[in-house]
Design an enzyme around this catalytic site. Structure first.
Site, mmCIF file in Angstrom:
data_model
loop_
_atom_site.group_PDB
_atom_site.id
_atom_site.type_symbol
_atom_site.label_atom_id
_atom_site.label_comp_id
_atom_site.label_asym_id
_atom_site.label_seq_id
_atom_site.Cartn_x
_atom_site.Cartn_y
_atom_site.Cartn_z
ATOM 1 N N ILE A 1 0.845 -1.204 0.000
ATOM 2 C CA ILE A 1 0.000 0.000 0.000
ATOM 3 C C ILE A 1 0.879 1.251 0.000
ATOM 4 O O ILE A 1 0.570 2.246 -0.661
ATOM 5 C CB ILE A 1 -0.963 -0.001 1.211
ATOM 6 C CG1 ILE A 1 -1.733 -1.326 1.261
ATOM 7 C CG2 ILE A 1 -1.940 1.170 1.125
ATOM 8 C CD1 ILE A 1 -2.553 -1.526 2.529
ATOM 9 N N TYR B 1 -8.782 0.288 6.800
ATOM 10 C CA TYR B 1 -8.854 -0.347 5.477
ATOM 11 C C TYR B 1 -9.706 -1.596 5.529
ATOM 12 O O TYR B 1 -9.563 -2.408 6.444
ATOM 13 C CB TYR B 1 -7.487 -0.827 4.981
ATOM 14 C CG TYR B 1 -6.330 0.117 5.079
ATOM 15 C CD1 TYR B 1 -6.483 1.496 5.061
ATOM 16 C CD2 TYR B 1 -5.032 -0.405 5.157
ATOM 17 C CE1 TYR B 1 -5.378 2.325 5.132
ATOM 18 C CE2 TYR B 1 -3.932 0.424 5.229
ATOM 19 C CZ TYR B 1 -4.107 1.791 5.223
ATOM 20 O OH TYR B 1 -3.014 2.601 5.297
ATOM 21 N N SER C 1 -7.331 -0.911 10.422
ATOM 22 C CA SER C 1 -7.920 -2.025 9.677
ATOM 23 C C SER C 1 -9.354 -2.265 10.124
ATOM 24 O O SER C 1 -9.695 -2.037 11.297
ATOM 25 C CB SER C 1 -7.077 -3.276 9.946
ATOM 26 O OG SER C 1 -7.746 -4.429 9.475
ATOM 27 N N LEU D 1 13.132 -2.742 4.581
ATOM 28 C CA LEU D 1 13.178 -3.812 3.567
ATOM 29 C C LEU D 1 12.889 -5.191 4.165
ATOM 30 O O LEU D 1 13.206 -6.204 3.549
ATOM 31 C CB LEU D 1 14.533 -3.835 2.823
ATOM 32 C CG LEU D 1 14.934 -2.534 2.115
ATOM 33 C CD1 LEU D 1 16.259 -2.728 1.360
ATOM 34 C CD2 LEU D 1 13.863 -2.076 1.130
ATOM 35 N N SER D 2 12.277 -5.246 5.347
ATOM 36 C CA SER D 2 12.004 -6.556 5.949
ATOM 37 C C SER D 2 10.923 -7.302 5.178
ATOM 38 O O SER D 2 10.878 -8.525 5.195
ATOM 39 C CB SER D 2 11.598 -6.408 7.419
ATOM 40 O OG SER D 2 10.433 -5.623 7.521
ATOM 41 N N LYS E 1 -3.521 -2.972 15.950
ATOM 42 C CA LYS E 1 -4.272 -1.896 15.280
ATOM 43 C C LYS E 1 -5.190 -1.193 16.275
ATOM 44 O O LYS E 1 -5.303 0.030 16.273
ATOM 45 C CB LYS E 1 -5.066 -2.457 14.092
ATOM 46 C CG LYS E 1 -4.189 -3.013 12.964
ATOM 47 C CD LYS E 1 -3.284 -1.929 12.393
ATOM 48 C CE LYS E 1 -2.260 -2.447 11.403
ATOM 49 N NZ LYS E 1 -1.236 -1.453 11.049
ATOM 50 N N TYR F 1 -1.960 -9.274 15.880
ATOM 51 C CA TYR F 1 -1.908 -8.285 14.790
ATOM 52 C C TYR F 1 -3.091 -7.317 14.907
ATOM 53 O O TYR F 1 -2.920 -6.093 14.915
ATOM 54 C CB TYR F 1 -1.928 -8.977 13.413
ATOM 55 C CG TYR F 1 -2.352 -8.036 12.316
ATOM 56 C CD1 TYR F 1 -1.467 -7.096 11.801
ATOM 57 C CD2 TYR F 1 -3.662 -8.046 11.825
ATOM 58 C CE1 TYR F 1 -1.879 -6.195 10.826
ATOM 59 C CE2 TYR F 1 -4.079 -7.159 10.855
ATOM 60 C CZ TYR F 1 -3.181 -6.236 10.352
ATOM 61 O OH TYR F 1 -3.592 -5.342 9.410
HETATM 62 C C1 UD1 Z 1 -6.951 -10.790 6.601
HETATM 63 C C2 UD1 Z 1 -6.774 -10.588 8.072
HETATM 64 C C3 UD1 Z 1 -6.980 -9.135 8.413
HETATM 65 C C4 UD1 Z 1 -6.006 -8.291 7.615
HETATM 66 C C5 UD1 Z 1 -6.182 -8.572 6.138
HETATM 67 C C6 UD1 Z 1 -5.101 -7.875 5.346
HETATM 68 C C7 UD1 Z 1 -7.435 -12.731 9.092
HETATM 69 C C8 UD1 Z 1 -8.432 -13.423 9.969
HETATM 70 N N1 UD1 Z 1 -7.679 -11.431 8.826
HETATM 71 O O1 UD1 Z 1 -8.286 -10.439 6.289
HETATM 72 O O2 UD1 Z 1 -6.790 -8.923 9.784
HETATM 73 O O3 UD1 Z 1 -6.251 -6.929 7.890
HETATM 74 O O4 UD1 Z 1 -6.058 -9.963 5.891
HETATM 75 O O5 UD1 Z 1 -5.322 -8.016 3.998
HETATM 76 O O6 UD1 Z 1 -6.478 -13.323 8.655
HETATM 77 N N2 UD1 Z 1 -9.811 -17.269 1.599
HETATM 78 C C9 UD1 Z 1 -9.972 -18.513 1.016
HETATM 79 N N3 UD1 Z 1 -8.869 -19.197 0.625
HETATM 80 C C10 UD1 Z 1 -7.594 -18.705 0.789
HETATM 81 C C11 UD1 Z 1 -7.438 -17.422 1.392
HETATM 82 C C12 UD1 Z 1 -8.578 -16.734 1.785
HETATM 83 O O7 UD1 Z 1 -11.110 -18.984 0.842
HETATM 84 O O8 UD1 Z 1 -6.630 -19.383 0.449
HETATM 85 C C13 UD1 Z 1 -11.012 -16.505 2.002
HETATM 86 C C14 UD1 Z 1 -11.067 -16.226 3.492
HETATM 87 O O9 UD1 Z 1 -11.718 -17.245 4.174
HETATM 88 C C15 UD1 Z 1 -11.846 -14.910 3.518
HETATM 89 C C16 UD1 Z 1 -11.494 -14.231 2.197
HETATM 90 O O10 UD1 Z 1 -10.958 -15.249 1.364
HETATM 91 O O11 UD1 Z 1 -13.217 -15.176 3.493
HETATM 92 C C17 UD1 Z 1 -10.452 -13.140 2.361
HETATM 93 O O12 UD1 Z 1 -9.363 -13.663 3.087
HETATM 94 P P1 UD1 Z 1 -7.996 -12.837 3.278
HETATM 95 O O13 UD1 Z 1 -7.538 -12.332 1.966
HETATM 96 O O14 UD1 Z 1 -7.058 -13.683 4.073
HETATM 97 O O15 UD1 Z 1 -8.449 -11.543 4.104
HETATM 98 P P2 UD1 Z 1 -9.201 -11.453 5.523
HETATM 99 O O16 UD1 Z 1 -9.222 -12.729 6.229
HETATM 100 O O17 UD1 Z 1 -10.505 -10.772 5.285
#
Ligand code: UD1
Length: 342
Positions: A13, A179, A126, A34-35, A155, A151
């Site tokens: 971002i 966000y 967030s 750069l981590s 926030k 995490y």
């Molecule tokens: C996650 C974090 C959130 C963080 C955000 C940053 C968690 C619980 N929350 O949000 O704190 O601010 O990332 O971007 O980790 N999904 C699948 N298959 C996958 C990956 C994801 O089905 O392999 C689904 C998840 O179940 C979810 C949706 O896709 O319903 C979005 O997932 P993700 O991109 O990880 O974001 P969040 O979980 O909403």
């Protein structure tokens, strides 16, 4: 126009925000350790805007370096603070690392801003602070729920630290941007997301699967109480999100803020299910995605999407790009970087 410090400015971002700041005529200086980013991102930024931002490489946990930086750069007009660790799973394993990385660094930066005559500060918060909200869409007044992960807690605590500091520091003006789910990449494919290792987030996992880096996407649960059974999120194009930072900063610089600590939801206002995201990807890429329905992922909330009324009316900002735009740019970016992760 003034100089803006962007911490974590080489991240996903951060880098898109640097581009939008430069496009608006701001001079940018980046601090990044750069981590979780690469110095090559500077080249990407330069090739889009024609201007290389100033860059200093150090870790904000080194307090003496933070102090020395602000001593040297007394002309900083605003700070956009992205630098933080963001992997939810890792934060559960290593809570103290997350508290040190995300909280100590915030405190050190605020301590320096307190010393200035005038300071403007934008914080990356967030939607995770709302947990599973009782009412949808989620407004800024929705109650803050118990954090599901260290995490998420950083926030929440981060917002409290800023709020408390602003209360006693009238010359410090801050906005926390909450966000929703940032996705996509710059349309030039010069900058984008560079996840390290196996992506935890949905969209990079989709694009890596389509490219054959991952075998198959697992859809985490299709038995949720939603129209198609999969979870719903508010996916926002990273360029729209980046622009929200610029208007938030301008609000502070022009003294248009209502109080010296404000929060705004930054999302599209529309919820999309996991299956809708997959469909959008298949449409814009012309690829069939290999996916299966798997078990629910622990800690996932069912549904979250933003009420963006406050940002629309008070920041004069709203999203312009669609889910399809975001998925198309994410795919083009994946094709550009191939298997590289950072
Ligand atoms: C996650 C974090 C959130 C963080 C955000 C940053 C968690 C619980 N929350 O949000 O704190 O601010 O990332 O971007 O980790 N999904 C699948 N298959 C996958 C990956 C994801 O089905 O392999 C689904 C998840 O179940 C979810 C949706 O896709 O319903 C979005 O997932 P993700 O991109 O990880 O974001 P969040 O979980 O909403």
């Amino acid at each position: 126009m003034g100089k803006i410090l962007v911490t974590g400015g080489l991240g996903f971002i951060g880098s898109h925000t640097v581009v939008e700041l430069q496009n608006e005529g701001f001079e940018v200086i980046i601090i990044d350790d750069l981590s979780n980013s690469s110095v090559d991102v500077l080249k990407g930024i330069t090739s889009i805007t024609g201007t290389t931002p100033d860059f200093e490489q150090f870790d904000l946990k080194e307090k003496s370096k933070v102090q020395a930086f602000f001593k040297k750069h007394q002309d900083i007009e605003g700070v956009i603070h992205f630098a933080a660790s963001k992997a939810v799973g890792e934060s559960v394993e290593k809570p103290l690392l997350y508290y040190e990385n995300n909280i100590n660094t915030l405190v050190y930066v605020l301590q320096e801003l307190q010393k200035l005559e005038n300071a403007n500060f934008i914080f990356s918060s967030s939607c995770t602070v709302y947990g599973q909200a009782d009412e949808l869409p989620i407004t800024e007044n929705a109650p803050i729920k118990f954090a599901e992960s260290p995490y998420g807690n950083t926030k929440q605590i981060g917002e409290e630290i800023i709020r408390d500091t602003c209360k006693v520091t009238q010359h410090l003006k801050s906005i926390a941007l909450r966000y929703f789910n940032p996705i996509g990449a710059h349309h030039t494919t010069k900058i984008g997301e560079l996840p390290i290792g196996v992506p935890q987030n949905l969209v990079p996992f989709i694009t890596q699967t389509a490219l054959g880096i991952r075998e198959q996407l697992s859809v985490f649960g299709d038995d949720y109480p939603t129209p198609d059974g999969t979870c719903i999120r508010d996916y926002i194009h990273v360029v729209d999100l980046a622009k929200a930072h610029v208007v938030a900063l301008q609000r502070l610089l022009q003294n248009k803020n209502d109080s010296n600590y404000e929060t705004f939801n930054i999302g599209t206002g529309t919820g999309s299910s996991v299956l809708e995201v997959i469909k959008s990807f298949e449409k814009v890429s012309g690829q069939k995605l290999n996916y299966k329905i798997a078990n629910r992922r622990a800690g996932d909330i069912i549904s979250a999407y933003a009420d963006t009324t406050k940002a629309n009316s008070q920041l004069g900002w709203k999203t312009k790009l669609t889910l399809d735009d975001a998925m198309k740019s994410a795919w083009e970016w994946q094709l550009t970087i191939k298997g590289k992760d950072k």
